[in-house]
Design a protein around this motif. Structure first.
Motif, short mmCIF file in Angstrom:
data_model
loop_
_atom_site.label_atom_id
_atom_site.label_comp_id
_atom_site.label_asym_id
_atom_site.label_seq_id
_atom_site.Cartn_x
_atom_site.Cartn_y
_atom_site.Cartn_z
N GLY A 150 0.27 3.32 -9.61
CA GLY A 150 0.13 3.61 -8.18
C GLY A 150 -1.32 3.70 -7.76
N TRP A 151 -2.13 4.36 -8.58
CA TRP A 151 -3.56 4.59 -8.32
C TRP A 151 -4.32 3.26 -8.23
CZ3 TRP A 151 -5.81 9.41 -7.79
CH2 TRP A 151 -7.18 9.52 -7.95
N PHE B 174 0.83 -1.21 0.00
CA PHE B 174 0.00 0.00 0.00
C PHE B 174 0.87 1.26 0.00
CE2 PHE B 174 -3.20 2.83 1.92
CZ PHE B 174 -4.27 2.52 1.11
N VAL B 175 1.88 1.25 0.87
CA VAL B 175 2.79 2.41 0.99
C VAL B 175 3.58 2.61 -0.31
CG1 VAL B 175 4.79 3.31 2.24
CG2 VAL B 175 2.96 2.19 3.50
N PHE B 176 4.06 1.51 -0.90
CA PHE B 176 4.85 1.64 -2.14
C PHE B 176 3.99 2.12 -3.31
CE2 PHE B 176 7.91 -1.59 -0.20
CZ PHE B 176 8.78 -0.59 0.21
N SER B 177 2.71 1.70 -3.34
CA SER B 177 1.78 2.21 -4.37
C SER B 177 1.61 3.71 -4.23
CB SER B 177 0.41 1.54 -4.26
OG SER B 177 0.51 0.18 -4.46
N MET B 178 1.49 4.16 -2.97
CA MET B 178 1.32 5.59 -2.73
C MET B 178 2.57 6.38 -3.13
SD MET B 178 -1.00 7.63 -1.65
CE MET B 178 -0.95 9.40 -1.59
N ILE B 179 3.74 5.81 -2.82
CA ILE B 179 5.01 6.50 -3.17
C ILE B 179 5.15 6.60 -4.69
CG2 ILE B 179 7.53 6.21 -3.12
CD1 ILE B 179 7.11 5.21 -0.20
N LEU B 180 4.76 5.53 -5.39
CA LEU B 180 4.81 5.56 -6.86
C LEU B 180 3.91 6.66 -7.41
CD1 LEU B 180 5.83 4.20 -9.48
CD2 LEU B 180 3.85 2.69 -9.37
N LEU B 181 2.75 6.83 -6.79
CA LEU B 181 1.83 7.88 -7.23
C LEU B 181 2.40 9.27 -6.94
CD1 LEU B 181 -1.94 7.76 -7.07
CD2 LEU B 181 -0.89 9.77 -6.10
N ILE B 182 3.08 9.41 -5.78
CA ILE B 182 3.60 10.72 -5.37
C ILE B 182 4.70 11.20 -6.32
CG2 ILE B 182 4.94 11.91 -3.57
CD1 ILE B 182 3.44 10.12 -1.54
N ILE B 183 5.61 10.29 -6.72
CA ILE B 183 6.80 10.73 -7.48
C ILE B 183 6.58 10.70 -8.99
CG2 ILE B 183 8.45 10.13 -5.67
CD1 ILE B 183 9.05 7.56 -7.22
N SER B 184 5.36 10.37 -9.46
CA SER B 184 5.14 10.19 -10.90
C SER B 184 4.58 11.45 -11.54
CB SER B 184 4.14 9.07 -11.13
OG SER B 184 4.64 7.87 -10.66
N PRO B 185 5.27 11.99 -12.55
CA PRO B 185 4.66 13.03 -13.37
C PRO B 185 4.02 12.43 -14.61
CG PRO B 185 6.97 12.94 -13.82
CD PRO B 185 6.70 11.83 -12.85
N ASN B 186 4.14 11.11 -14.76
CA ASN B 186 3.67 10.41 -15.95
C ASN B 186 2.34 9.73 -15.63
OD1 ASN B 186 3.29 8.35 -17.92
ND2 ASN B 186 5.43 8.59 -18.51
N ILE B 187 1.34 9.94 -16.47
CA ILE B 187 -0.01 9.46 -16.17
C ILE B 187 -0.08 7.93 -16.15
CG2 ILE B 187 -0.97 9.47 -18.52
CD1 ILE B 187 -2.79 10.94 -15.53
N LEU C 110 -6.53 -1.73 -5.36
CA LEU C 110 -6.51 -3.18 -5.19
C LEU C 110 -6.12 -3.57 -3.77
CD1 LEU C 110 -6.63 -5.97 -6.63
CD2 LEU C 110 -4.19 -5.74 -7.05
N VAL C 111 -5.04 -2.95 -3.25
CA VAL C 111 -4.57 -3.32 -1.91
C VAL C 111 -5.57 -2.86 -0.86
CG1 VAL C 111 -2.68 -3.11 -0.26
CG2 VAL C 111 -2.17 -3.22 -2.68
#
Length: 575
Positions: free
Chosen positions: A111-112, A92-105, A117-118
């Protein structure tokens, strides 16, 4: 396992904090990009955007998740599959981090979708009927946002890149960009549970309390707000942004009222989260993304603490969540109640706690802005309602007599839980002031008349007074009249939104799928031979019967329609 994960996440949280200070001091932004696949003119690239905002948010997410995992060591100690729980929380935390650092949709979608899912796996963790229903409602509500982001990806193919950072300035009047912006706004509304997608957030309380502390403070529900903060320059040009302001205010108001009728401890805290999300969304739609981000961070600290205190109290009360059974808890759990009271005061915006700095600034900017009376009233009434349900909760839990058992065993000796709560207690005290110094490096000076400056205090005092008075009223004596009962039913059930979401949307579509499954299960031969063909012939014969007995009427009606069409064509030819 829990201890190792706590150390790992806490260490990275501190690292992010150091990097964030370095980035702010040197005004740095780092943008990584590497190409994964390239075909024809389309290249799929993986991008990472590191600036002070993403680093600061990652620091808060990692700190809260580390504390929550340490808290779970004691709270979930009776669980046989604690390892699975910790792995799910880490995913869950890693999905959120991926969403935070992504400028790419595209990486944002990973991440979204990972969060959606989690979160489903965590909500159905206890594996009973209530959990399964809540998990299904959560998953299906969040799927709307996932589908919209998939549509955004396909529409962005027109531009040759999925990095939203390139579209912020030069595509302000583009029609396709406007549709993309609207879809991103609606996707964010589903994840951040704005009206009409609010019903999943209180339902997600079926998850274990550590999960609630994580999900409802800094991760899942704030993903939508964070996405809009990142896309801010793009969405501010869309007419739809006024609709977001209205929905945010209504969510804030509706959650505040529903919390005053609720008796489930976790649900009251969930509704207060919903109220704060409405506040963030509405201030964001007015064009203040920095204020929304500021409130998002301060709110994350005291809300996680609030859930953890509630978890300890529910644990001690033989897993009873009804506040009518509680009372005098402060005599038996003094340290937990200290944390609970401070986090509640921070939520209300009591001066010099974390919530005060962001909430007071937001309300003063609302008073300062060029807005109508309705917006002004909604903001201040909702602030009063926050104080209202907080004082009511404290009266039921701290002041009233204990209504649980004649023999009880309440203790406050679980030092693992207390240690983790004290970290967040410290942050709830200082995070408001230290963030206000770091985010706003020039001071906001807001000149208002004395009464408008003091309006927050007036509304809070009035709300607190009403909360105290209402907590002493017997609700059953009030509900003698049908009108009052029906009104309270309407307000208590979140304006019937859970019923509309489940029976109105999901129920019929799922039952349709069930009928289809029956057909497939029986086999197509059963459908089109024997009993199935008789049903089809019966339906056709009844249709032909209606047609046969009404043929003159149908003939005349079609004749009139044809005459009208001919007259219309002649009219067009003449003119």
């Amino acid at each position: 396992m829990c201890l190792y994960m706590f150390i790992f996440l806490f260490f990275f949280s501190m690292m992010n904090f150091i990097f964030m200070i370095y980035f702010i001091m040197n005004n740095l932004v780092i943008f990584f990009e590497w190409e994964l696949i390239s075909f024809n003119s389309i290249s799929i690239v993986m991008s990472i955007l590191l600036d002070w905002m993403s680093l600061l948010f990652m620091m808060f997410v990692m700190m809260i998740s580390s504390v929550v995992i340490y808290y779970s060591k004691s709270y979930m100690s009776s669980e046989l599959n604690l390892f699975r729980f910790v792995i799910l929380v880490m995913l869950f935390v890693f999905s959120m981090i991926l969403l935070i650092i992504s400028p790419n949709i595209i990486s944002i979608l990973l991440g979204w979708d990972g969060l959606g899912l989690v979160s489903y796996c965590l909500v159905i963790y206890y594996q009973n009927v209530k959990s399964y229903n809540a998990g299904m409602l959560t998953a299906l509500s969040n799927r709307i946002g996932d589908v919209l982001i998939l549509m955004v990806i396909s529409w962005m193919l027109n531009y040759g890149s999925w990095n939203y950072i390139f579209y912020l300035e030069f595509m302000k009047n583009d029609l396709i960009m406007m549709f993309i912006s609207i879809m991103i706004i609606v996707a964010a509304m589903t994840k951040s549970a704005q009206i009409p997608f609010s019903s999943w957030l209180p339902a997600a309380m079926a998850a274990p309390t550590p999960v609630s502390a994580l999900v409802h403070s800094s991760t899942l529900v704030t993903a939508g707000v964070y996405l809009l903060i990142r896309f801010n320059l793009l969405i501010m040009k869309v007419f739809f942004i006024k609709f977001l302001l209205l929905m945010g205010m209504l969510t804030m108001f509706m959650a505040g009222i529903s919390a005053n009728y609720e008796y489930d401890l976790k649900k009251i805290i969930a509704l207060s989260t919903l109220s704060q999300l409405g506040l963030m969304m509405s201030i964001l739609s007015m064009g203040f993304p920095d204020l929304a981000f500021f409130h998002l961070l301060t709110h994350a600290m005291f809300k996680a603490l609030l859930f953890m205190c509630a978890g300890v109290i529910i644990h001690m009360m033989n897993n009873i969540q009804d506040i009518r059974y509680m009372g005098g808890v402060s005599l038996y759990l003094p340290m937990t109640c200290l944390c609970l009271n401070i986090s509640n005061m921070a939520l209300c915006g009591i001066p010099f706690l974390a919530g005060f700095y962001s909430k007071d600034l937001i309300l003063e900017m609302v008073s300062f802005s060029n807005l109508n009376m309705m917006v002004f009233l909604f903001y201040y009434i909702s602030t009063g309602l926050t104080m209202y349900y907080t004082i009511r909760l404290l009266m039921y839990m701290m002041v009233n007599d204990l209504n649980l058992l004649s023999v009880y065993n309440l203790y406050d000796e679980d030092y693992i839980m207390l240690k983790s709560m004290f970290i967040l207690l410290f942050m709830s005290l200082i995070s408001g002031s230290f963030l206000s110094w770091m985010i706003f490096y020039y001071p906001y000076m807001i000149y208002l008349p004395f009464n408008l400056k003091m309006m927050v205090i007036y509304v809070s005092v009035m709300g607190g007074l009403l909360g105290y008075l209402v907590s002493n009223v017997n609700i059953y004596s009030v509900n003698k009249f049908a009108l009052t009962y029906n009104l309270s039913n309407f307000l208590c059930l979140m304006w019937f939104m859970p019923s509309l979401s489940t029976y109105g949307l999901n129920y019929y579509f799922l039952s349709f799928g069930q009928n289809l499954l029956k057909i497939v299960d029986m086999g197509w031969s059963e459908m089109y031979t024997g009993q199935g063909i008789i049903c089809i012939l019966k339906n056709y014969s009844s249709f032909y019967n209606v047609f046969h007995f009404n043929n003159l009427k149908i003939y005349l009606f079609s004749f009139i329609i044809w005459m009208m069409i001919i007259i219309y064509m002649l009219f067009l030819k003449i003119y």
